[in-house]
Design a protein around this motif. Sequence first.
Motif, PDB file in Angstrom:
ATOM      1  N   LYS A 173      -7.238   2.274   3.217  1.00  0.00           N
ATOM      2  CA  LYS A 173      -6.436   1.663   4.271  1.00  0.00           C
ATOM      3  C   LYS A 173      -6.086   2.701   5.325  1.00  0.00           C
ATOM      4  O   LYS A 173      -5.991   3.892   5.039  1.00  0.00           O
ATOM      5  N   PHE A 194       0.834  -1.197   0.000  1.00  0.00           N
ATOM      6  CA  PHE A 194       0.000   0.000   0.000  1.00  0.00           C
ATOM      7  C   PHE A 194       0.872   1.252   0.000  1.00  0.00           C
ATOM      8  O   PHE A 194       2.069   1.192   0.302  1.00  0.00           O
ATOM      9  N   ASP A 195       0.262   2.383  -0.341  1.00  0.00           N
ATOM     10  CA  ASP A 195       1.018   3.627  -0.379  1.00  0.00           C
ATOM     11  C   ASP A 195       0.162   4.786   0.133  1.00  0.00           C
ATOM     12  O   ASP A 195      -0.950   4.589   0.642  1.00  0.00           O
ATOM     13  N   LEU A 213       6.108   5.116   4.553  1.00  0.00           N
ATOM     14  CA  LEU A 213       4.905   5.175   3.719  1.00  0.00           C
ATOM     15  C   LEU A 213       5.317   5.625   2.324  1.00  0.00           C
ATOM     16  O   LEU A 213       5.871   6.713   2.150  1.00  0.00           O
ATOM     17  N   SER A 217      -0.799   0.612   6.365  1.00  0.00           N
ATOM     18  CA  SER A 217      -0.085   0.943   5.130  1.00  0.00           C
ATOM     19  C   SER A 217       1.412   1.112   5.311  1.00  0.00           C
ATOM     20  O   SER A 217       2.163   1.029   4.337  1.00  0.00           O
ATOM     21  N   ASP A 267      -3.514   5.022  -0.874  1.00  0.00           N
ATOM     22  CA  ASP A 267      -4.439   4.126  -0.180  1.00  0.00           C
ATOM     23  C   ASP A 267      -4.935   4.747   1.124  1.00  0.00           C
ATOM     24  O   ASP A 267      -6.103   4.591   1.498  1.00  0.00           O
TER      25      ASP A 267
END
Length: 246
Positions: A68, A58-59, A87, A73, A62
């Motif tokens: 998220k 995830f980034d 992140l 994340s 997201d």
Amino acid sequence: MGRLLAVTSGKGGAGKSSVSVHLASALSDMSNKVLLIDLDAGMRCLDIMLGVSDILLFDLEDVLSGNKSLEDSVITPSCGKGNLHFLAAPLKNKIDIAGFLKLIDYALTKYDFVMLDFPAGPVDELYTALPRYCEALVVSGADAVSLRDAAIMGSDLSSLEFMSVRLILNRVSFETMRRGITANIDEIIDSSGIRLMGVVPQSMDIYMSCCSGQSLNKKSRAAKAFSRIAKRIMGYDVPLIPYKKI
């Protein structure tokens, strides 16, 4: 409440991202809980430098989209003694500023330091939206081109009335300084107009670390330089010592 650090540079090639990675790691090694956020949407690279690209799910997008949570994340790299969280930047989408500011407010209640790795280049709307308690770190080489761009960036950031704007000299060859090929430290401070936070020597250790995703050798000159900068950020009185002792 944690502290907000924005790491930036006037031009590409100054080593801004490697400074972000190793400074975040150094702060984490000192028992600080650190969140490092890559803001270079579409051109992210910190995941490779941290050695987590293979496990990245995830980034930032997201989190901002609500798909998220921040906690779901972030990734914990092997460096930083478990205190460093990362992140990643979005692969495509532009960063939603309003959502990003809400995320920053939340993250500062959870972390001692939130570090933002900005793309190289001029001040834009994302900078201007940041809260005034942000502390800016401008990364520059000792060459004339980098220093000119750093001076411009420093002036622009100072106009935003951030809490502080400081200079980190990176990839410094003290041999070229001694030979007069590049400016010396005093000349650099005068020409940039930015207070110096620290000096990172030219180092193969940094290059190897960023390529491999492994931590710096803690006994290396580069690791000791980042440790000194981290201590200064934390408020310790750490002098800029001569190169021969770095």
